[in-house]
Every structure is written in structure tokens, then in C-alpha cells.
Design a protein around this motif. Structure first.
Motif, mmCIF file in Angstrom:
data_model
loop_
_atom_site.group_PDB
_atom_site.id
_atom_site.type_symbol
_atom_site.label_atom_id
_atom_site.label_comp_id
_atom_site.label_asym_id
_atom_site.label_seq_id
_atom_site.Cartn_x
_atom_site.Cartn_y
_atom_site.Cartn_z
ATOM 1 N N GLN A 1 0.971 -1.315 -0.051
ATOM 2 C CA GLN A 1 -0.098 -0.071 0.143
ATOM 3 C C GLN A 1 0.743 1.491 -0.039
ATOM 4 N N LEU A 2 1.985 1.373 0.588
ATOM 5 C CA LEU A 2 2.974 2.169 0.474
ATOM 6 C C LEU A 2 3.560 2.665 -0.661
ATOM 7 N N ALA A 3 3.655 1.465 -1.638
ATOM 8 C CA ALA A 3 4.193 1.566 -2.971
ATOM 9 C C ALA A 3 3.048 2.128 -3.820
ATOM 10 N N ASN A 4 1.809 1.747 -3.607
ATOM 11 C CA ASN A 4 0.673 2.278 -4.386
ATOM 12 C C ASN A 4 0.528 3.834 -4.134
ATOM 13 N N LEU A 5 1.125 4.356 -3.108
ATOM 14 C CA LEU A 5 1.039 5.860 -2.884
ATOM 15 C C LEU A 5 1.924 6.773 -3.631
ATOM 16 N N LEU A 6 3.211 5.854 -3.886
ATOM 17 C CA LEU A 6 4.192 6.726 -4.727
ATOM 18 C C LEU A 6 3.702 7.560 -5.833
ATOM 19 N N ARG A 7 4.149 8.721 -6.047
ATOM 20 C CA ARG A 7 3.937 9.320 -7.241
ATOM 21 C C ARG A 7 5.090 9.943 -7.910
ATOM 22 N N PRO A 8 5.024 10.646 -9.033
ATOM 23 C CA PRO A 8 5.776 11.236 -9.772
ATOM 24 C C PRO A 8 6.647 12.577 -9.046
ATOM 25 N N ASP A 9 5.504 13.133 -8.085
ATOM 26 C CA ASP A 9 5.569 14.409 -7.519
ATOM 27 C C ASP A 9 5.843 14.062 -5.985
ATOM 28 N N THR A 10 6.008 12.760 -5.477
ATOM 29 C CA THR A 10 6.492 12.758 -4.228
ATOM 30 C C THR A 10 7.820 12.965 -3.865
ATOM 31 N N ILE A 11 8.115 13.996 -2.792
ATOM 32 C CA ILE A 11 9.247 14.362 -2.476
ATOM 33 C C ILE A 11 9.879 13.689 -1.123
ATOM 34 N N LEU A 12 9.009 13.326 -0.293
ATOM 35 C CA LEU A 12 9.398 12.684 1.082
ATOM 36 C C LEU A 12 8.543 11.456 1.440
ATOM 37 N N VAL A 13 9.438 10.557 1.983
ATOM 38 C CA VAL A 13 8.536 9.668 2.580
ATOM 39 C C VAL A 13 9.280 9.340 4.080
ATOM 40 N N SER A 14 8.244 9.348 4.925
ATOM 41 C CA SER A 14 8.928 9.364 6.558
ATOM 42 C C SER A 14 8.160 8.208 7.187
ATOM 43 N N VAL A 15 9.048 7.284 7.541
ATOM 44 C CA VAL A 15 8.729 5.982 8.458
ATOM 45 C C VAL A 15 9.368 5.964 9.665
ATOM 46 N N MET A 16 8.979 5.937 10.698
ATOM 47 C CA MET A 16 9.645 5.597 11.931
ATOM 48 C C MET A 16 10.103 4.075 11.970
ATOM 49 N N ALA A 17 11.291 4.076 12.872
ATOM 50 C CA ALA A 17 11.953 2.765 12.824
ATOM 51 C C ALA A 17 11.439 1.616 13.654
ATOM 52 N N VAL A 18 11.049 2.412 14.810
ATOM 53 C CA VAL A 18 10.318 1.726 15.900
ATOM 54 C C VAL A 18 9.056 2.374 16.405
ATOM 55 N N ASN A 19 7.751 1.889 16.256
ATOM 56 C CA ASN A 19 6.528 2.306 16.946
ATOM 57 C C ASN A 19 6.793 2.592 18.462
ATOM 58 N N ASN A 20 6.702 3.814 18.853
ATOM 59 C CA ASN A 20 6.761 4.109 20.121
ATOM 60 C C ASN A 20 5.715 3.413 21.000
ATOM 61 N N GLU A 21 4.348 3.179 20.551
ATOM 62 C CA GLU A 21 3.277 2.669 21.431
ATOM 63 C C GLU A 21 3.313 1.397 21.560
ATOM 64 N N ILE A 22 3.410 0.526 20.570
ATOM 65 C CA ILE A 22 3.469 -0.901 20.898
ATOM 66 C C ILE A 22 4.641 -1.715 20.618
ATOM 67 N N GLY A 23 5.875 -0.981 20.042
ATOM 68 C CA GLY A 23 7.085 -1.424 19.666
ATOM 69 C C GLY A 23 7.047 -2.277 18.547
ATOM 70 N N SER A 24 6.479 -2.078 17.571
ATOM 71 C CA SER A 24 6.399 -2.808 16.283
ATOM 72 C C SER A 24 7.648 -2.234 15.522
ATOM 73 N N ILE A 25 8.574 -3.196 14.784
ATOM 74 C CA ILE A 25 9.401 -2.659 14.078
ATOM 75 C C ILE A 25 9.126 -2.457 12.436
ATOM 76 N N GLN A 26 9.572 -1.178 11.887
ATOM 77 C CA GLN A 26 9.082 -1.042 10.669
ATOM 78 C C GLN A 26 10.077 -1.668 9.841
ATOM 79 N N PRO A 27 9.662 -1.846 8.473
ATOM 80 C CA PRO A 27 10.439 -2.572 7.463
ATOM 81 C C PRO A 27 11.459 -1.589 6.979
#
Length: 381
Positions: A130-156
Motif C-alpha cells: 500500500q505504501l508502494a501504491n502511494l508513490l507518485r512522480p511528485d512525491t518528495i518525501l517518505v517518512s517512516v519511524m524505525a520503531v513504533n513508540n506505542e506498541i514496539g513494532s519494528i518497521q520494514p
């Protein structure tokens, strides 16, 4: 006292406080001053920058000092947006970002930028397709945390890096505030990561100091202008004592990582397995490879999180309602809502966040108190 709120802030190491005091006493000159006192402070500042860079296996001129994670996140979101606005005005952030990122994104939306929110799955992990589907030619920034502060899930982060490998016009920012000392550096500072935010008080430094990693060659508009410090990118007199103490805290934290993490993971597992034996308990965090070993979030059905926090506080045990930055607002955890958890269930969530300061005897005491608190809550809910 049992302190289980280390994701909100850690207790500064005693040697860090000594370093802070020593530097404050001996290196009190302004690093921008021309005299000898200023030169000494400037040299210590440079040495601290190099130490942090070496520990992260980066270059010294890629480290920029800030007041912490919130400032670093604000700087990246706003600085990249305005620096690259002529290329496009589309920004993607994950749906579980810290308020420092999400609120900055909302502010940018009011300035004419378009924000897309990358959804997460039921485990609180960003959905790559779903992240890939959001990418567009005019996308300038993607911001994703490494570790979620609320439950501790590690992001890919590695997988997202690969997704962005052939899109050099997109800046990739990682909020690494909760990752230091919990993940290998390579897990949150891949070669594709352009910018990363860090906060000293999350790894036993003092509050009010942090840093931003910015890859060489990446341009960003300054958030603070004035005296031209930090290569004209972040003007304000540097907090030399705080920075020196933070550099030392980072070294100590990374040195302890190999020994501390297995012990922390063992403590989390014991609590997790014991809580799983109770009726009416919802456990939101997992004991799994894609969850950090120090965060365990759970709730008692029908009991609001803040009630449970104060119940434990009566026993001198300190936990939190997921995100410290949002807890006083009384809102349910945004991450849990993004995961599809109903509001009433999300409102029960509390977070235990462990550190190497914690000991097994504290775990035993917590579980003894939990049995009492659970029985009390069962009578009143």
C-alpha cells in the motif's frame, strides 16, 4: 520505586551527569567566540560530533545537533518540503508516526502540500504494497519511524529502502528515536536513508539535546536562522555540555547493547506470558522478531489506561498510557486505532517500557502487584 516508562524518557546514567557538570564548569565558553575559551568549546563540540558519527558509521559532517526528536522531525518535514517544493508537493508518512511527524505533516497540508498516510496491518507494521501504491512522480518525501513508540513494532526500513532504491528524487526520513540501543544500526540507517532523527534522553543522556543525521549532498531548508551555527542550517548557540554528555551516552548504550538486550527481552517475555494467563487482558505487543524487546503494551477490558497507570503509581510503579506526548490529552493510542482496534479497547492500553536499569526482582514485584490491581479492577468494572 520501579520505573517502567523508559520509552518516555530514560534515567540519565550517573557518569553522564558527571560529564554534563564537568563540561559546564570547564568548557563554558561560547563555541563561536574567537578567544581560547571559545576554541576549547568548539574543539569539544567537534570531538563529540565525530564520536557520534563514528559510532553510527557515518561522517562527522552528516551530524547536526538539535534540541531532540521533535525538533529534528519538524526540521525534516518542513525543511525538505520547502527545499523540494519546486519538484513536487506530495509527502507520505506512515499512519502510526509520532505526533512530531504527523502534526508537522498536517501543518504542511495547510501550506498547500498534499499528505498521504501509509496504512499499517493488524500488527502495526507498515503495509509495503500500500505504501508502494502511494508513490507518485511528485512525491518528495517518505517518512517512516524505525520503531513504533506505542506498541514496539519494528518497521520494514530495509524493505522500504529497496522500494525507494530507484527513486532518487524522493528523500527518505527515519524517526530513529526509539531504535537506539534496541536495534542494530544497520536496521534503521541503511544506505538509502537520507535523514534520521535522534533524541538523547531516550538513551540515558539529558533532556533537551538530540541530533539529525543528514546524508552528505542532501539539501534542507533551515528551521532556525540566526548566527549561522551548524553550517548555517541550525542557528543557535550549541548546548556543548548536553552534546558531550549525549555522545558519551550513545557510546555507553551501544557498548551495553549485546548484553542488555537479551536480558530485557527475557523480562518482557516473563511479563507477557504471565499476563496471557489472565482473563479480560488484551496484549497489543508481541514477543517476536519484528517487535523490540523492551516495549509491552496491554490493557484490561473495561478499564481505561489512565486508571491503571494511577493504580500502579499507588504502589510506586511507573508505567504509561502508550505515548507520553499524547497521554495527557486522554486520547486512545493512535497506533491501535490505525491497526483497527476499536476505540473502547484502545482506551484501555498501557505501556511497559523496559531498560537495562531494570532487574528481574522488579518484574516479580510488578507481577505481584498486578495480581492485586487486577483483582481490584475486576470488582469495580
Amino acid at each position: 520505586m520501579i520505573y517502567f516508562d523508559n520509552s518516555a524518557t530514560t534515567i540519565p546514567y550517573p557518569e553522564i551527569l558527571r560529564t554534563y557538570q564537568d563540561v559546564s564548569n570547564k568548557f563554558f565558553g561560547n563555541p563561536s567566540s574567537l578567544h581560547n575559551l571559545g576554541d576549547k568549546a568548539s574543539r569539544l563540540l567537534a570531538a563529540s560530533r565525530k564520536q557520534i558519527a563514528d559510532l553510527l558509521r557515518k561522517e562527522a559532517d552528516e551530524i547536526f545537533f538539535t534540541s531532540g526528536g521533535t525538533e529534528s522531525d519538524n526540521w525534516v518535514l518542513k525543511g525538505i518540503a520547502f527545499e523540494k517544493a519546486h519538484y513536487g508537493k506530495h509527502i507520505i508518512v506512515s499512519d502510526i508516526e509520532h505526533p512530531a511527524v504527523k502534526e508537522s505533516a498536517k501543518w504542511l497540508a495547510d501550506q498547500g502540500f498534499e499528505i498521504s498516510y501509509a496504512p499499517v496491518d493488524s500488527r502495526g507494521v507498515v503495509a509495503l504494497d500500500q505504501l508502494a501504491n502511494l508513490l507518485r512522480p511528485d512525491t518528495i518525501l517518505v517518512s517512516v519511524m524505525a520503531v513504533n513508540n506505542e506498541i514496539g513494532s519494528i518497521q520494514p526500513i530495509q524493505a522500504i529502502s529497496e522500494l525507494l532504491a530507484d527513486r532518487p528524487t524522493i528523500s527518505f526520513h527515519v524517526d530513529a528515536v526509539q531504535a537506539v540501543g534496541k536495534l542494530p544500526i544497520s536496521a534503521y540507517l541503511t544506505d538509502r536513508v537520507d535523514l534520521a532523527s535522534f533524541s538523547g534522553h531516550k538513551f540515558h543522556a539529558v533532556r533537551g539535546v538530540g541530533f539529525l543525521y543528514k546524508k552528505v549532498g542532501r539539501r534542507i531548508t533551515p528551521l532556525l536562522t540566526g548566527g549561522g551555527q551548524e553550517k548555517n542550517l541550525r542557528s543557535t548557540t550549541e548546548n556543548v555540555a548536553g552534546i558531550a554528555a549525549m555522545a558519551k551516552a550513545l557510546r555507553l548504550t551501544l557498548d551495553k547493547e549485546a548484553v542488555a538486550l537479551p536480558q530485557i527481552a527475557k523480562m518482557k517475555t516473563i511479563i507477557h506470558d504471565e499476563l496471557a494467563n489472565y482473563d479480560d487482558i488484551t496484549i497489543f505487543s508481541e514477543v517476536a522478531a519484528d517487535f523490540v524487546p523492551n516495549i509491552l503494551t496491554f490493557g484490561i477490558r473495561g478499564v481505561r489506561g489512565e486508571v491503571l497507570v494511577h493504580a500502579f503509581e499507588e504502589h510506586d510503579i511507573y508505567i504509561s498510557t502508550t505515548s507520553a506526548c499524547s497521554s495527557k490529552a486522554g486520547k486512545p493510542a493512535g497506533t491501535l486505532i490505525a491497526m483497527g482496534i476499536p476505540d473502547k479497547v484502545a482506551q484501555t492500553a498501557v505501556r511497559i517500557s523496559l531498560d537495562d536499569d531494570n532487574e528481574m526482582i522488579q518484574i516479580e514485584q510488578f507481577l505481584t502487584v498486578f495480581k492485586q490491581v487486577y483483582a481490584r479492577m475486576k470488582k469495580v468494572r
